[in-house]
Design a protein around this motif. Structure first.
Motif, PDB file in Angstrom:
ATOM      1  N   MET A 439     -36.464 -60.563 -16.462  1.00 33.46           N
ATOM      2  CA  MET A 439     -36.710 -61.145 -15.144  1.00 33.46           C
ATOM      3  C   MET A 439     -37.626 -60.224 -14.353  1.00 33.46           C
ATOM      4  O   MET A 439     -37.450 -59.005 -14.359  1.00 33.46           O
ATOM      5  N   ARG A 440     -38.597 -60.816 -13.674  1.00 33.08           N
ATOM      6  CA  ARG A 440     -39.509 -60.025 -12.873  1.00 33.08           C
ATOM      7  C   ARG A 440     -39.634 -60.632 -11.488  1.00 33.08           C
ATOM      8  O   ARG A 440     -39.709 -61.843 -11.323  1.00 33.08           O
ATOM      9  N   ALA A 441     -39.669 -59.759 -10.482  1.00 33.38           N
ATOM     10  CA  ALA A 441     -39.872 -60.195  -9.094  1.00 33.38           C
ATOM     11  C   ALA A 441     -41.133 -59.544  -8.559  1.00 33.38           C
ATOM     12  O   ALA A 441     -41.408 -58.374  -8.841  1.00 33.38           O
ATOM     13  N   PRO A 442     -41.952 -60.276  -7.802  1.00 32.76           N
ATOM     14  CA  PRO A 442     -43.141 -59.652  -7.197  1.00 32.76           C
ATOM     15  C   PRO A 442     -42.736 -58.597  -6.194  1.00 32.76           C
ATOM     16  O   PRO A 442     -41.744 -58.756  -5.480  1.00 32.76           O
ATOM     17  N   LYS A 443     -43.509 -57.509  -6.151  1.00 30.21           N
ATOM     18  CA  LYS A 443     -43.204 -56.425  -5.217  1.00 30.21           C
ATOM     19  C   LYS A 443     -44.011 -56.611  -3.941  1.00 30.21           C
ATOM     20  O   LYS A 443     -45.088 -56.057  -3.764  1.00 30.21           O
ATOM     21  N   ASN A 444     -43.506 -57.420  -3.050  1.00 34.60           N
ATOM     22  CA  ASN A 444     -44.194 -57.680  -1.786  1.00 34.60           C
ATOM     23  C   ASN A 444     -43.293 -57.234  -0.640  1.00 34.60           C
ATOM     24  O   ASN A 444     -42.232 -57.817  -0.413  1.00 34.60           O
ATOM     25  N   PRO A 445     -43.662 -56.183   0.083  1.00 30.88           N
ATOM     26  CA  PRO A 445     -42.791 -55.682   1.148  1.00 30.88           C
ATOM     27  C   PRO A 445     -42.552 -56.700   2.245  1.00 30.88           C
ATOM     28  O   PRO A 445     -41.568 -56.637   2.963  1.00 30.88           O
TER      29      PRO A 445
END
Length: 451
Positions: A439-445
């Protein structure tokens, strides 16, 4: 048809050549701490999961007179970007954004080539400030990357995918798609299960030394063979005893050699002794094969002398279902290494498993299945906040490996991941082969406070 081209651009010494070497899988570009090592454009074929493209290493972008050597190097870099399908703009996350980075950013904003900003040298948490600073370049969300340590490649894959995946299905390695290629098969099991006798019967000659003594075979013996006109690369291995019982140095080396044979195989045949039934060591060997991501077929040998055959078969099958819960319905066959009975069925099952193990599901079919699976059983909402699963892609075969992209996937329970894998195996007919799913999640603050 030529591959899509991605050009790596950035000021000197931000790690362009290190990333180039990482993506081509070889040390083709010279790497040194001093700036300006790369002068000419260097091209190589890159593989990033299942994406194949041409990657171009360029000279460091410097503000120099066009007639000087650095100036001519800059002209080469500019030409590379204009010819590319996408530009990968590398900055140094630890050094932060410099005036030269800002100049390169201004120039890229005036070009038509799509740009991906990557903050390199961001291993650990040390480069997060530099990554956030790179938002000011005005070229979209920067990704965190460590070319040296191989971190952040899944995020790079997600960013590059729209520009290079159009060639994805046409550039799969021919070797993986060719059903006529030799089957690499390893025969493993406890000592004296009949592995060498089975190999001799397959070959029709006394190629391997056999006898009542356990542990005659020490080295993994590799043999090329043909079955019904199809090539087979056959490996006979040393018997694997329980690790605690292995004290002799030579036996330890033999066990290591067997494990290497498992690593190199496409399909592993685990041979059981029907006169002894299923033992704990058999399950440990099977678990190791599955853990290595290899296709698995289990064969009950000495079936011609087994007592109470029907109840024995059903008992072993039930024990496998319970003991190998991570992979249901592994093929269980009966053979006699002495008489040759059941060998054709064994080889046929091995080729079928290899086909499933090498299968690539098309992107359209995969995401149609994914949307239906998520609609039928939506992911939970821990704390009242929804987990959104956006799309799935197959990143490799042998074994089939998938990446699911979404938000809050770190809160997704393991039971839901198992639901997806079981549904995939059933609905897409992937068979009893190991599957991998991450599983991958975008790293967007800026997503931190959003649902």
């Amino acid at each position: 048809m030529p591959l899509p081209v991605v050009a790596i651009i950035g000021r000197p010494n931000v790690g362009k050549s290190t990333l180039f070497n990482r993506l081509v899988g070889k040390r083709l570009a010279l790497v040194d701490d001093r700036p300006g090592v790369t002068r000419d454009r260097r091209e190589g074929e890159a593989r990033l999961f299942d994406l194949t493209f041409t990657i171009m290493d360029t000279a460091g972008f410097e503000d120099e007179d066009p007639h000087t050597l650095p100036g001519r190097m800059r002209a080469q870099t500019e030409a590379a970007v204009r010819d590319a399908d996408a530009a990968l703009f590398l900055v140094d996350a630890r050094a932060g954004i410099t005036p030269l980075d800002e100049e390169i950013g201004r120039w890229l904003r005036g070009e038509d080539t799509p740009v991906i900003v990557a903050a390199n040298k961001a291993e650990g948490r040390g480069g997060e400030a530099g990554r956030l600073e790179a938002f000011a370049l005005g070229l979209g969300e920067p990704i965190a990357l460590s070319a040296e340590h191989g971190e952040g490649l899944a995020d790079l894959f997600e960013s590059l995918r729209p520009y290079v995946e159009r060639e994805e299905e046409e550039t799969v390695e021919e070797d993986e798609e060719d059903p006529s290629r030799p089957l690499h098969i390893a025969i493993v099991g406890r000592p004296n299960a009949g592995k060498s006798t089975l190999v001799n019967t397959m070959l029709g000659e006394e190629r391997m030394i056999t006898g009542p003594e356990a542990g005659i075979t020490r080295d993994s013996i590799k043999l090329d063979w043909e079955w019904k006109g199809r090539g087979v690369h056959l490996v006979d291995t040393a018997g694997l005893r329980k690790r605690a019982k292995v004290e002799d140095k030579l036996e330890k080396l033999s066990a290591m050699d067997t494990r290497r044979a498992i690593d190199m195989a496409e399909v592993v045949v685990l041979l059981l002794d029907a006169t002894r039934g299923l033992e704990a060591q058999d399950l440990r060997i099977a678990d190791q094969v599955i853990e290595e991501g290899r296709g698995l077929v289990i064969a009950l040998n000495k079936w011609d002398v087994a007592d109470h055959a029907s109840s024995l078969f059903n008992g072993v099958k039930a024990a496998l279902q319970e003991g190998l819960s991570q992979l249901k319905d592994v093929p269980l066959l009966t053979v006699s290494a002495k008489t040759g009975k059941g060998i054709d069925q064994l080889l046929g099952a091995a080729f079928e498993i290899r086909d499933s193990w090498s299968r690539r599901v098309t992107t359209g079919e995969l995401n149609r299945w994914f949307e239906k699976a998520v609609d039928n059983n939506p992911p939970p909402a821990p704390g009242g906040r929804r987990i959104k699963l956006r799309y799935i892609t197959q990143v490799k075969t042998r074994p089939p490996t998938f990446v699911v992209f979404g938000t809050r996937v770190d809160q997704l329970p393991e039971s839901y991941r198992r639901y997806l894998l079981n549904s995939m195996r059933r609905d897409l007919k992937l068979g009893a082969v190991p599957l991998r799913m991450t599983m991958r999640a975008p790293k967007n603050p800026y997503d931190a406070n959003k649902d």
